[in-house]
Design a protein around this motif. Structure first.
Motif, PDB file in Angstrom:
ATOM      1  N   PHE A  18       0.859  -1.188   0.000  1.00 38.94           N
ATOM      2  CA  PHE A  18       0.000   0.000   0.000  1.00 38.94           C
ATOM      3  C   PHE A  18       0.892   1.234   0.000  1.00 38.94           C
ATOM      4  O   PHE A  18       1.713   1.407   0.902  1.00 38.94           O
ATOM      5  CB  PHE A  18      -0.872   0.026   1.255  1.00 38.94           C
ATOM      6  CG  PHE A  18      -1.773  -1.161   1.401  1.00 38.94           C
ATOM      7  CD1 PHE A  18      -3.082  -1.120   0.931  1.00 38.94           C
ATOM      8  CD2 PHE A  18      -1.322  -2.316   2.009  1.00 38.94           C
ATOM      9  CE1 PHE A  18      -3.911  -2.217   1.077  1.00 38.94           C
ATOM     10  CE2 PHE A  18      -2.149  -3.418   2.159  1.00 38.94           C
ATOM     11  CZ  PHE A  18      -3.452  -3.374   1.685  1.00 38.94           C
TER      12      PHE A  18
ATOM     13  N   ILE B 238       1.465   4.724   0.987  1.00 40.88           N
ATOM     14  CA  ILE B 238       0.786   5.545   1.986  1.00 40.88           C
ATOM     15  C   ILE B 238       1.279   6.986   2.018  1.00 40.88           C
ATOM     16  O   ILE B 238       0.628   7.834   2.601  1.00 40.88           O
ATOM     17  CB  ILE B 238       0.865   4.919   3.394  1.00 40.88           C
ATOM     18  CG1 ILE B 238       2.307   4.643   3.808  1.00 40.88           C
ATOM     19  CG2 ILE B 238       0.058   3.654   3.463  1.00 40.88           C
ATOM     20  CD1 ILE B 238       2.417   4.074   5.210  1.00 40.88           C
ATOM     21  N   ASN B 239       2.416   7.261   1.411  1.00 46.07           N
ATOM     22  CA  ASN B 239       2.846   8.663   1.391  1.00 46.07           C
ATOM     23  C   ASN B 239       3.959   8.852   0.370  1.00 46.07           C
ATOM     24  O   ASN B 239       4.745   7.946   0.110  1.00 46.07           O
ATOM     25  CB  ASN B 239       3.338   9.084   2.783  1.00 46.07           C
ATOM     26  CG  ASN B 239       3.553  10.578   2.884  1.00 46.07           C
ATOM     27  OD1 ASN B 239       4.638  11.039   3.154  1.00 46.07           O
ATOM     28  ND2 ASN B 239       2.500  11.348   2.646  1.00 46.07           N
TER      29      ASN B 239
ATOM     30  N   ASP C 133       6.903  11.916  -0.489  1.00 46.23           N
ATOM     31  CA  ASP C 133       7.473  13.191  -0.087  1.00 46.23           C
ATOM     32  C   ASP C 133       8.680  13.431  -0.979  1.00 46.23           C
ATOM     33  O   ASP C 133       9.659  12.688  -0.909  1.00 46.23           O
ATOM     34  CB  ASP C 133       7.906  13.152   1.381  1.00 46.23           C
ATOM     35  CG  ASP C 133       8.290  14.534   1.880  1.00 46.23           C
ATOM     36  OD1 ASP C 133       7.522  15.121   2.649  1.00 46.23           O
ATOM     37  OD2 ASP C 133       9.365  15.024   1.481  1.00 46.23           O
TER      38      ASP C 133
ATOM     39  N   LEU D 289       6.688   6.023   0.504  1.00 42.82           N
ATOM     40  CA  LEU D 289       6.547   5.175   1.686  1.00 42.82           C
ATOM     41  C   LEU D 289       5.425   4.184   1.445  1.00 42.82           C
ATOM     42  O   LEU D 289       4.323   4.569   1.073  1.00 42.82           O
ATOM     43  CB  LEU D 289       6.232   6.037   2.910  1.00 42.82           C
ATOM     44  CG  LEU D 289       6.013   5.286   4.220  1.00 42.82           C
ATOM     45  CD1 LEU D 289       7.295   4.600   4.680  1.00 42.82           C
ATOM     46  CD2 LEU D 289       5.497   6.231   5.292  1.00 42.82           C
TER      47      LEU D 289
ATOM     48  N   LEU E 100       3.404   0.497   2.828  1.00 39.84           N
ATOM     49  CA  LEU E 100       3.137  -0.495   3.864  1.00 39.84           C
ATOM     50  C   LEU E 100       3.122  -1.871   3.220  1.00 39.84           C
ATOM     51  O   LEU E 100       2.412  -2.097   2.243  1.00 39.84           O
ATOM     52  CB  LEU E 100       1.785  -0.211   4.531  1.00 39.84           C
ATOM     53  CG  LEU E 100       1.273  -1.265   5.499  1.00 39.84           C
ATOM     54  CD1 LEU E 100       2.144  -1.326   6.754  1.00 39.84           C
ATOM     55  CD2 LEU E 100      -0.176  -0.983   5.886  1.00 39.84           C
TER      56      LEU E 100
ATOM     57  N   LEU F  73       7.398  -1.326   6.789  1.00 43.00           N
ATOM     58  CA  LEU F  73       7.402  -0.127   5.954  1.00 43.00           C
ATOM     59  C   LEU F  73       8.574  -0.193   4.987  1.00 43.00           C
ATOM     60  O   LEU F  73       9.717  -0.444   5.392  1.00 43.00           O
ATOM     61  CB  LEU F  73       7.506   1.123   6.830  1.00 43.00           C
ATOM     62  CG  LEU F  73       6.308   1.344   7.758  1.00 43.00           C
ATOM     63  CD1 LEU F  73       6.606   2.435   8.777  1.00 43.00           C
ATOM     64  CD2 LEU F  73       5.057   1.688   6.959  1.00 43.00           C
TER      65      LEU F  73
END
Lengths: 222, 232
Positions: free
Chosen positions: B88, B90-91, B93, B98, B100, B134
């Motif tokens: 997944f 999830i972010n 930047d 990032l 999961l 992660l």
């Protein structure tokens, strides 16, 4: 540990949305290696911290885990078997040390010029003990080696205790704020842990630890 | 052995039929680890949405140091595992992504009775495994992609005994490099402290692996975000 991680992952999901909207909550993952200064030498460590950056990146909240795994630290220790017992014809046991810590992390952060620092405070559970190595792990009767270790070390070959660690980590300035290398100095205290080899529980207590790490995370620009 | 070969062929057939429908990634790799002298793995992954990738992974290992009911067998027997990794996103930047990772799996191991000093008659084992963690993906440039992360694999033996075999904190490092359109080579490594089985099982785990990643049905070979494959 599994449930803590799932909870943390859920928080990550919600935090990532919050982050994208307000850029006020960030995240970090910091794998590390290091050494712990013990009474009779140094012990190599490997571990990681990970979690969220809140309060405009002024505070890190997460988990911190590291260990002094026996296979990385081949030094052995000798002790007489309990109650006059013997193992493979010898009353003297040769064992190796093994340790693992897992705790919650709180780390206030601050900045001096271009350098970022944090003060990691982690509290949790430490499991550690002494175990047979090499051919001694093949037991005379084919039973599990832990059965023999328990018997020969009076059921105190290993144990659990609580630990509290505080330190400071410096993050080397980088052009890419998502990735920073750094180093840390930590001081560890251990409570309520003792073993047959070390009844005083001082083996890992009141010890200094140095860490080298690479920090991945959201930028500190909020 | 023939049955195992049939299973591998069947698995490839299923993967091939799925792969004809959408862009996906096929990883084929081999390596070595604390547990296995040599292991091979095939990993097929497919993004179902921009934020969710599902996969299936098969691994076969020639054991170096493994356990049945907490008792060691060395340089003998077999180990095979099938897992279903889920990633997944999830972010993001800057260029840092990032993800999961959730990876349920089942593992089968076996050894001939004369190849172990096990006295309790346990020569085959089945374990359930679950890895969460992660994973970071860092596209360095158009050709080079770097990966890192931290995961927490758990192994729970269910046959012949119910035994919490192992938990590890794994640190990951990996790179993959574009060598041709749709084709990359990858190198992955991981290591970490382990505990479990009252101290009978692994106390430290590591693995290193290399292989190729084929970006199926894509005219543009993007940096591959394939699922990191591990040995247990």
């Amino acid at each position: 540990m599994k449930y803590i991680f799932i909870i943390l992952a859920s928080i990550f999901f919600s935090a990532s949305n919050t982050y994208s909207q307000s850029n006020k909550i960030g995240w970090f993952i910091t794998p590390e290696i290091g050494v712990m200064i013990l009474e009779n030498g140094v012990s190599k460590t490997v571990g990681a911290s990970l979690g969220l950056k809140v309060w405009k990146n002024r505070l890190k909240i997460g988990i911190y885990t590291y260990g002094c795994p026996g296979p990385l630290n081949p030094q052995t220790y000798t002790i007489e078997a309990a109650n006059g017992q013997s193992y493979k014809g010898s009353t003297t046991l040769t064992v190796r040390a093994d340790q693992l810590s897992f705790g919650l992390l709180l780390a206030p952060t601050f900045k001096i010029k271009k350098w970022n620092f944090d003060i990691p405070i982690n509290i949790g559970t430490m499991g550690a003990g002494f175990y047979f190595t090499g051919d001694d792990r093949v037991t005379p009767d084919g039973d599990r080696v832990s059965v023999w270790e328990n018997k020969l070390m009076d059921s105190k070959d290993a144990g659990f205790g609580s630990y509290l660690e505080a330190g400071i980590r410096a993050f080397i300035p980088s052009n890419n704020e998502n990735i920073q290398f750094g180093a840390g100095l930590h001081f560890t205290t251990v409570k309520d842990w003792s073993t047959y080899y070390d009844p005083s529980g001082e083996f890992y207590n009141n010890k200094l630890r140095f860490s080298l790490f690479v920090n991945f995370g959201s930028r500190n620009d909020s | 052995m023939k049955k195992k070969n049939r299973n591998v062929v069947l698995l490839f057939s299923i993967l091939w039929s799925i792969s004809t429908q959408a862009q996906s990634v096929l990883d084929i790799g081999f390596g070595s680890s604390q547990q296995d002298d040599i292991a091979i793995q095939v990993n097929y992954s497919k993004p179902l949405t921009p934020k969710f990738t599902v996969g299936i992974q098969y691994q076969y290992g020639m054991p170096n140091y493994r356990f049945i009911s907490g008792i060691t067998f060395k340089d003998k027997g077999y180990s095979t595992a099938i897992s279903a990794p889920l990633l997944f996103k999830i972010n993001s930047d800057n260029k840092l992504q990032l993800k999961l990772l959730l990876k349920p799996a089942v593992r089968f191991q076996g050894v001939k009775p004369e190849e172990t000093n096990n006295v309790n008659g346990d020569y085959k084992t089945t374990a359930l495994m679950f890895e969460s963690g992660l994973i970071l993906n860092i596209p360095f440039n158009n050709k080079l992609n770097i990966q890192s992360g931290v995961t927490f694999p758990i192994i729970y033996e269910v046959v012949p005994t119910a035994l919490f075999e192992n938990q590890t904190t794994l640190l990951h490092a990996g790179v993959n490099y574009k060598i041709a359109n749709n084709l990359r080579v990858f190198f992955n490594g991981n290591m970490g402290s382990s505990w479990g089985a009252s101290g009978d099982s692994q106390k430290f785990s590591w693995s290193g692996q290399m292989g190729i990643s084929w970006n199926i049905k894509s005219s543009n070979s993007k940096p591959i975000n394939s699922i990191i494959v591990n040995y247990f």
